[in-house]
Write a protein that holds these residues in place. Structure first.
Motif, PDB file in Angstrom:
ATOM      1  N   GLU A 237     -21.282   6.017  -5.183  1.00 12.86           N
ATOM      2  CA  GLU A 237     -20.957   6.599  -3.885  1.00 12.86           C
ATOM      3  C   GLU A 237     -22.230   6.702  -3.047  1.00 12.86           C
ATOM      4  O   GLU A 237     -23.256   7.182  -3.519  1.00 12.86           O
ATOM      5  CB  GLU A 237     -20.336   7.985  -4.058  1.00 12.86           C
ATOM      6  CG  GLU A 237     -18.989   7.960  -4.770  1.00 12.86           C
ATOM      7  CD  GLU A 237     -18.375   9.343  -4.870  1.00 12.86           C
ATOM      8  OE1 GLU A 237     -19.041  10.292  -4.408  1.00 12.86           O
ATOM      9  OE2 GLU A 237     -17.267   9.470  -5.410  1.00 12.86           O
TER      10      GLU A 237
ATOM     11  N   LYS B 121       1.061   3.481  -3.334  1.00 10.68           N
ATOM     12  CA  LYS B 121       0.252   4.649  -2.939  1.00 10.68           C
ATOM     13  C   LYS B 121      -1.242   4.367  -3.110  1.00 10.68           C
ATOM     14  O   LYS B 121      -1.986   5.147  -3.712  1.00 10.68           O
ATOM     15  CB  LYS B 121       0.662   5.887  -3.741  1.00 10.68           C
ATOM     16  CG  LYS B 121       2.087   6.329  -3.478  1.00 10.68           C
ATOM     17  CD  LYS B 121       2.469   7.546  -4.301  1.00 10.68           C
ATOM     18  CE  LYS B 121       3.858   8.047  -3.927  1.00 10.68           C
ATOM     19  NZ  LYS B 121       4.913   7.043  -4.094  1.00 10.68           N
ATOM     20  N   LEU B 122      -1.665   3.248  -2.565  1.00 12.19           N
ATOM     21  CA  LEU B 122      -3.086   2.874  -2.597  1.00 12.19           C
ATOM     22  C   LEU B 122      -3.729   3.262  -1.266  1.00 12.19           C
ATOM     23  O   LEU B 122      -4.177   2.420  -0.483  1.00 12.19           O
ATOM     24  CB  LEU B 122      -3.236   1.376  -2.868  1.00 12.19           C
ATOM     25  CG  LEU B 122      -2.628   0.876  -4.172  1.00 12.19           C
ATOM     26  CD1 LEU B 122      -2.676  -0.647  -4.240  1.00 12.19           C
ATOM     27  CD2 LEU B 122      -3.349   1.481  -5.375  1.00 12.19           C
ATOM     28  N   SER B 123      -3.753   4.555  -1.012  1.00 10.13           N
ATOM     29  CA  SER B 123      -4.238   5.034   0.285  1.00 10.13           C
ATOM     30  C   SER B 123      -5.751   4.988   0.410  1.00 10.13           C
ATOM     31  O   SER B 123      -6.284   5.046   1.522  1.00 10.13           O
ATOM     32  CB  SER B 123      -3.758   6.469   0.522  1.00 10.13           C
ATOM     33  OG  SER B 123      -4.196   7.320  -0.532  1.00 10.13           O
ATOM     34  N   ASN B 124      -6.472   4.864  -0.709  1.00  7.15           N
ATOM     35  CA  ASN B 124      -7.936   4.862  -0.670  1.00  7.15           C
ATOM     36  C   ASN B 124      -8.510   3.452  -0.742  1.00  7.15           C
ATOM     37  O   ASN B 124      -9.648   3.269  -1.193  1.00  7.15           O
ATOM     38  CB  ASN B 124      -8.495   5.698  -1.831  1.00  7.15           C
ATOM     39  CG  ASN B 124      -8.113   7.152  -1.717  1.00  7.15           C
ATOM     40  OD1 ASN B 124      -7.977   7.691  -0.614  1.00  7.15           O
ATOM     41  ND2 ASN B 124      -7.923   7.818  -2.849  1.00  7.15           N
ATOM     42  N   HIS B 125      -7.739   2.462  -0.331  1.00  6.89           N
ATOM     43  CA  HIS B 125      -8.224   1.089  -0.458  1.00  6.89           C
ATOM     44  C   HIS B 125      -9.371   0.775   0.497  1.00  6.89           C
ATOM     45  O   HIS B 125     -10.072  -0.224   0.308  1.00  6.89           O
ATOM     46  CB  HIS B 125      -7.076   0.102  -0.219  1.00  6.89           C
ATOM     47  CG  HIS B 125      -6.532   0.131   1.184  1.00  6.89           C
ATOM     48  ND1 HIS B 125      -5.605   1.066   1.602  1.00  6.89           N
ATOM     49  CD2 HIS B 125      -6.794  -0.641   2.263  1.00  6.89           C
ATOM     50  CE1 HIS B 125      -5.313   0.850   2.873  1.00  6.89           C
ATOM     51  NE2 HIS B 125      -6.021  -0.170   3.299  1.00  6.89           N
ATOM     52  N   CYS B 126      -9.573   1.613   1.513  1.00  2.53           N
ATOM     53  CA  CYS B 126     -10.688   1.372   2.439  1.00  2.53           C
ATOM     54  C   CYS B 126     -12.022   1.829   1.861  1.00  2.53           C
ATOM     55  O   CYS B 126     -13.078   1.347   2.304  1.00  2.53           O
ATOM     56  CB  CYS B 126     -10.425   2.068   3.770  1.00  2.53           C
ATOM     57  SG  CYS B 126      -9.013   1.412   4.682  1.00  2.53           S
ATOM     58  N   THR B 127     -12.010   2.747   0.918  1.00  5.27           N
ATOM     59  CA  THR B 127     -13.249   3.277   0.339  1.00  5.27           C
ATOM     60  C   THR B 127     -13.368   3.019  -1.157  1.00  5.27           C
ATOM     61  O   THR B 127     -14.479   2.958  -1.677  1.00  5.27           O
ATOM     62  CB  THR B 127     -13.339   4.796   0.591  1.00  5.27           C
ATOM     63  OG1 THR B 127     -12.160   5.439   0.073  1.00  5.27           O
ATOM     64  CG2 THR B 127     -13.449   5.076   2.086  1.00  5.27           C
ATOM     65  N   ASP B 128     -12.253   2.905  -1.864  1.00  6.11           N
ATOM     66  CA  ASP B 128     -12.267   2.707  -3.321  1.00  6.11           C
ATOM     67  C   ASP B 128     -12.164   1.225  -3.633  1.00  6.11           C
ATOM     68  O   ASP B 128     -11.218   0.546  -3.202  1.00  6.11           O
ATOM     69  CB  ASP B 128     -11.112   3.471  -3.966  1.00  6.11           C
ATOM     70  CG  ASP B 128     -11.251   3.536  -5.486  1.00  6.11           C
ATOM     71  OD1 ASP B 128     -12.169   2.884  -6.018  1.00  6.11           O
ATOM     72  OD2 ASP B 128     -10.453   4.230  -6.131  1.00  6.11           O
TER      73      ASP B 128
ATOM     74  N   ASP C 198      -8.980   0.280  -5.895  1.00  2.00           N
ATOM     75  CA  ASP C 198      -7.736   0.235  -5.125  1.00  2.00           C
ATOM     76  C   ASP C 198      -7.713  -0.971  -4.186  1.00  2.00           C
ATOM     77  O   ASP C 198      -6.661  -1.593  -3.988  1.00  2.00           O
ATOM     78  CB  ASP C 198      -7.572   1.525  -4.325  1.00  2.00           C
ATOM     79  CG  ASP C 198      -7.246   2.712  -5.213  1.00  2.00           C
ATOM     80  OD1 ASP C 198      -7.012   2.498  -6.419  1.00  2.00           O
ATOM     81  OD2 ASP C 198      -7.244   3.855  -4.718  1.00  2.00           O
TER      82      ASP C 198
ATOM     83  N   CYS D 264       0.832  -1.211   0.000  1.00  2.00           N
ATOM     84  CA  CYS D 264       0.000   0.000   0.000  1.00  2.00           C
ATOM     85  C   CYS D 264       0.864   1.257   0.000  1.00  2.00           C
ATOM     86  O   CYS D 264       0.541   2.250  -0.654  1.00  2.00           O
ATOM     87  CB  CYS D 264      -0.933  -0.012   1.210  1.00  2.00           C
ATOM     88  SG  CYS D 264      -2.007   1.426   1.345  1.00  2.00           S
TER      89      CYS D 264
END
Length: 329
Positions: free
Chosen positions: A197, A80-87, A90, A76
């Motif tokens: 969304e 740079k997969l910082s949005n893996h909790c929402t996207d 990712d 991560c």
């Protein structure tokens, strides 16, 4: 001969993933320009290895020493997969990369093998994610990458994965089929549609404390709801006096007088206080005391007699047992 040499060289150039240093020559008749390779040694040198293209040697060494949760955090950070909790995209990318590295660790790959394997995984996955490549075309790309691993014929050149043996290549091929190609339609759908969304909100009513300048609230005021406090705890406000005219006042007065007269008529006559003990003689008092004591003591005497009789029976039984024992001896 010119046509044959041209087809042979073009076949070699289609198999090599990178461009090679070729030289152009003209056939003796001067009709066509033929491109030929400078030699097999140069082709071998130009076949770039798949190792350390995406992951460096230091990163592979660190990944092989981590557990699966730390591998996920490391990947991560790298990609740079910082949005893996929402996207969702990712999240799927990070999950696929993590499972690939963990599978390579389970296969006891070296750092070079892990890096080359991850380069192939990253390339095939990017073909679906970014280029939206068809399934058949992507399978052909994997076949090109695995070319040249322990070849049967010496003229087959490696595509950059020659640090694997034939058994490892079969395992990698099976893994790619079960992990990527088997779910290819799902990946295509996910990477070709935008994620919906949803905004979820919750309304929370909070009763804030009153300012310090106001009087302190009464007990239990802040511990219950305002409706319950006003209904059951708080002192009710005084009821306003009804406005009445002169005529109803007269009627009310008349009713009150009638009620007072009826109450007076129903009241019993007053009873005079009589001292009952003033007429008793000492003899009467003595008789009352004796009768009371007899009533109280009779019950106690009966209880004592019953208990004495019970103890007497117990002693007699013990004495009889002793006699029986003495007779038998």
């Amino acid at each position: 001969m010119a046509a044959k040499s041209q087809s042979k060289v073009s076949g070699k150039s289609s198999k090599t993933p990178l461009s090679t240093n070729n030289t152009s020559k003209t056939d003796p008749k001067g009709k066509k320009s033929v491109t030929i390779a400078d030699g097999d040694d140069e082709v071998d040198e130009q076949a770039e290895s798949f190792a350390y293209k995406i992951l460096s040697q230091e990163q592979c060494t660190d990944l092989l020493s981590l557990d699966i949760s730390d591998i996920q955090n490391k990947l991560c950070e790298i990609f740079k997969l910082s949005n893996h909790c929402t996207d969702l995209q990712d999240a799927a990318t990070l999950d696929y990369y993590t499972s690939a590295v963990w599978w390579g660790k389970q296969q006891s790959f070296t750092t070079q093998q892990l890096s080359g394997f991850f380069t192939m995984v990253h390339t095939l996955f990017a073909n679906v994610k970014d280029q939206h490549m068809h399934l058949v075309d992507n399978m052909k790309e994997m076949q090109k990458m695995l070319r040249g691993i322990e070849p049967e014929y010496p003229d087959i050149k490696s595509a950059g994965m020659d640090f694997f043996n034939l058994q490892q290549a079969k395992s990698i091929s099976q893994y790619m089929f079960t992990s990527l190609f088997q779910h290819y339609k799902l990946f295509e759908f996910m990477f070709s549609h935008t994620q919906a969304e949803e905004i979820i909100g919750t309304d929370l009513e909070i009763e804030v404390a009153k300012p310090a300048a106001m009087p302190f609230p009464p007990p239990l005021d802040e511990g219950v709801e305002e409706g319950l406090h006003t209904s059951y705890i708080a002192t009710p406000p005084p009821s306003p006096e009804p406005e009445q005219t002169s005529e109803p006042d007269i009627i009310i007065v008349e009713q009150e007088t009638e009620v007072d007269e009826s109450a007076k008529s129903t009241e019993p006559p007053p009873v005079e206080d009589i001292d009952a003990f003033s007429e008793l003689t000492p003899q009467d008092v003595l008789e009352v005391v004796e009768s009371v004591t007899k009533d109280l003591m009779s019950g106690l005497q009966l209880d004592l007699a019953a208990k004495l009789r019970e103890k007497e029976n117990n002693l007699i039984q013990r004495i009889n047992k002793i006699h029986k024992v003495a007779e038998t001896t």
